[in-house]
Design an enzyme around this catalytic site. Structure first.
Site, PDB file in Angstrom:
ATOM      1  N   LYS A  57      -7.352   1.833  -2.585  1.00  0.00           N
ATOM      2  CA  LYS A  57      -6.885   1.375  -1.275  1.00  0.00           C
ATOM      3  C   LYS A  57      -6.861   2.536  -0.282  1.00  0.00           C
ATOM      4  O   LYS A  57      -7.195   2.362   0.898  1.00  0.00           O
ATOM      5  CB  LYS A  57      -5.493   0.748  -1.395  1.00  0.00           C
ATOM      6  CG  LYS A  57      -4.885   0.304  -0.061  1.00  0.00           C
ATOM      7  CD  LYS A  57      -5.761  -0.719   0.663  1.00  0.00           C
ATOM      8  CE  LYS A  57      -5.266  -1.032   2.071  1.00  0.00           C
ATOM      9  NZ  LYS A  57      -4.028  -1.815   2.101  1.00  0.00           N
ATOM     10  N   LYS A 104       0.615   5.708   8.178  1.00  0.00           N
ATOM     11  CA  LYS A 104       1.198   5.943   6.853  1.00  0.00           C
ATOM     12  C   LYS A 104       0.099   6.071   5.796  1.00  0.00           C
ATOM     13  O   LYS A 104       0.111   6.976   4.955  1.00  0.00           O
ATOM     14  CB  LYS A 104       2.157   4.794   6.517  1.00  0.00           C
ATOM     15  CG  LYS A 104       2.786   4.836   5.138  1.00  0.00           C
ATOM     16  CD  LYS A 104       2.074   3.935   4.137  1.00  0.00           C
ATOM     17  CE  LYS A 104       2.107   2.476   4.520  1.00  0.00           C
ATOM     18  NZ  LYS A 104       1.438   1.613   3.514  1.00  0.00           N
ATOM     19  N   SER A 146       0.857  -1.186   0.000  1.00  0.00           N
ATOM     20  CA  SER A 146       0.000   0.000   0.000  1.00  0.00           C
ATOM     21  C   SER A 146       0.892   1.235   0.000  1.00  0.00           C
ATOM     22  O   SER A 146       1.559   1.528   0.996  1.00  0.00           O
ATOM     23  CB  SER A 146      -0.912   0.003   1.234  1.00  0.00           C
ATOM     24  OG  SER A 146      -1.835  -1.048   1.176  1.00  0.00           O
TER      25      SER A 146
END
Length: 295
Positions: free
Chosen positions: A172, A240, A97
């Site tokens: 995502k 993140k 990701s």
């Protein structure tokens, strides 16, 4: 059809994913940071490699599953990385990701060498990886997706091509936004119910059967009931991801009023020392706000 696959990154998610590809009949050669991770793949019928170069030497398909953008750039673009040791026609599928811009950078560098790429991040956490029921959102050329789909079907039950390079990462990012907000409001509901003296387990059962039900509630209910926060997906990584979604939303002019608050609460959890815990440990932040401290 059996394929020769190199799998780079055998962590919490990568290890069960690589094992599921072995069980599906593919020849999988894995490389990771530590030897025990490699040994675990060998124990289920895979093969080990001491370097990226060794792992990808005969691979038709290379899959990378690493924590964040710097690691993706290092293992794919860096010295001794994937692009240095693979040739034209190889398909590189990055399932990490990362920011959409990183996927675009990887694609451009690969295309210059005749190497095809897909960005294919996943949702479902460790349990989804183990059970091969991940949701996989894929960006890249339709022809590359068609080739990759039989492999991805061994890893997930929802495998969807969502657009060109970077689109998988964009979807995502939206997923992580939704999950963070869901986790936060679930944590708030848990503290509310406990403070009110309600039978928490019974309450969550009935909530799960109504409109408040969600995959987040189903997957994370036990964590919150038991205060068991062994990482399936670490707060550090969700922090993140919230940085990715807030930056991407700013770039396209999309407001994130709730998302911005959720990002701050994830950051607060990390600042309070909870970064290595599962993201369901957002409950600990609500307990702090309630003045009773995490259990």
């Amino acid at each position: 059809m059996s394929r020769r696959i190199a799998f780079i990154g055998l962590g919490i998610m990568g290890a069960p994913m690589a094992a599921n590809l072995v069980r599906a009949g593919h020849r999988v050669t894995g490389h990771s940071l530590t030897q025990p991770q490699i040994d675990a793949l060998v124990a289920v019928g895979g093969h080990g490699a001491g370097s990226i170069a060794e792992a990808v030497r005969e691979a038709e398909v290379v899959i990378t599953m690493v924590p964040a953008d710097p690691q993706v750039e290092e293992v794919i673009l860096g010295a001794g990385g994937v692009l240095e040791h693979t040739g034209p026609g190889t398909l590189v599928i990055d399932m990490s990701s990362v920011a959409p811009q990183t996927s675009a950078k990887v694609e451009a560098a690969a295309r210059a060498k005749g190497i095809r790429t897909l960005d294919a991040p996943v949702s479902g956490g460790e349990a989804g990886a183990v059970e091969a029921v991940l949701s996989i959102m894929v960006g890249g050329a339709p022809e590359a997706f068609a080739e990759a789909k039989p492999l991805l079907d061994a890893l997930g039950t929802t495998v969807v091509h969502v657009g060109p390079t970077g689109a998988g990462q964009t979807v995502k990012a939206a997923n992580q936004l939704i999950v963070a907000v869901n986790l936060q409001v679930l944590a708030e509901a848990v503290v509310f119910l406990e403070n009110a003296g309600v039978d928490l387990a019974a309450a969550l059962d009935v909530l799960g059967g109504g409109l408040a039900g969600s995959a987040v509630l189903d997957r994370k209910k036990a964590n919150m009931l038991d205060r068991a926060f062994a990482p399936g997906f670490r707060i550090d990584l969700h922090h993140k991801d919230m940085g990715i979604v807030t930056a991407a939303a700013r770039a396209v002019g999309a407001p994130l009023p709730l998302g911005a608050v959720a990002a701050q609460l994830v950051a607060s959890a990390r600042a309070n020392g909870d970064g290595s815990l599962d993201h369901s440990a957002l409950l600990r932040g609500v307990e702090r706000l309630a003045g009773r401290g995490p259990r």
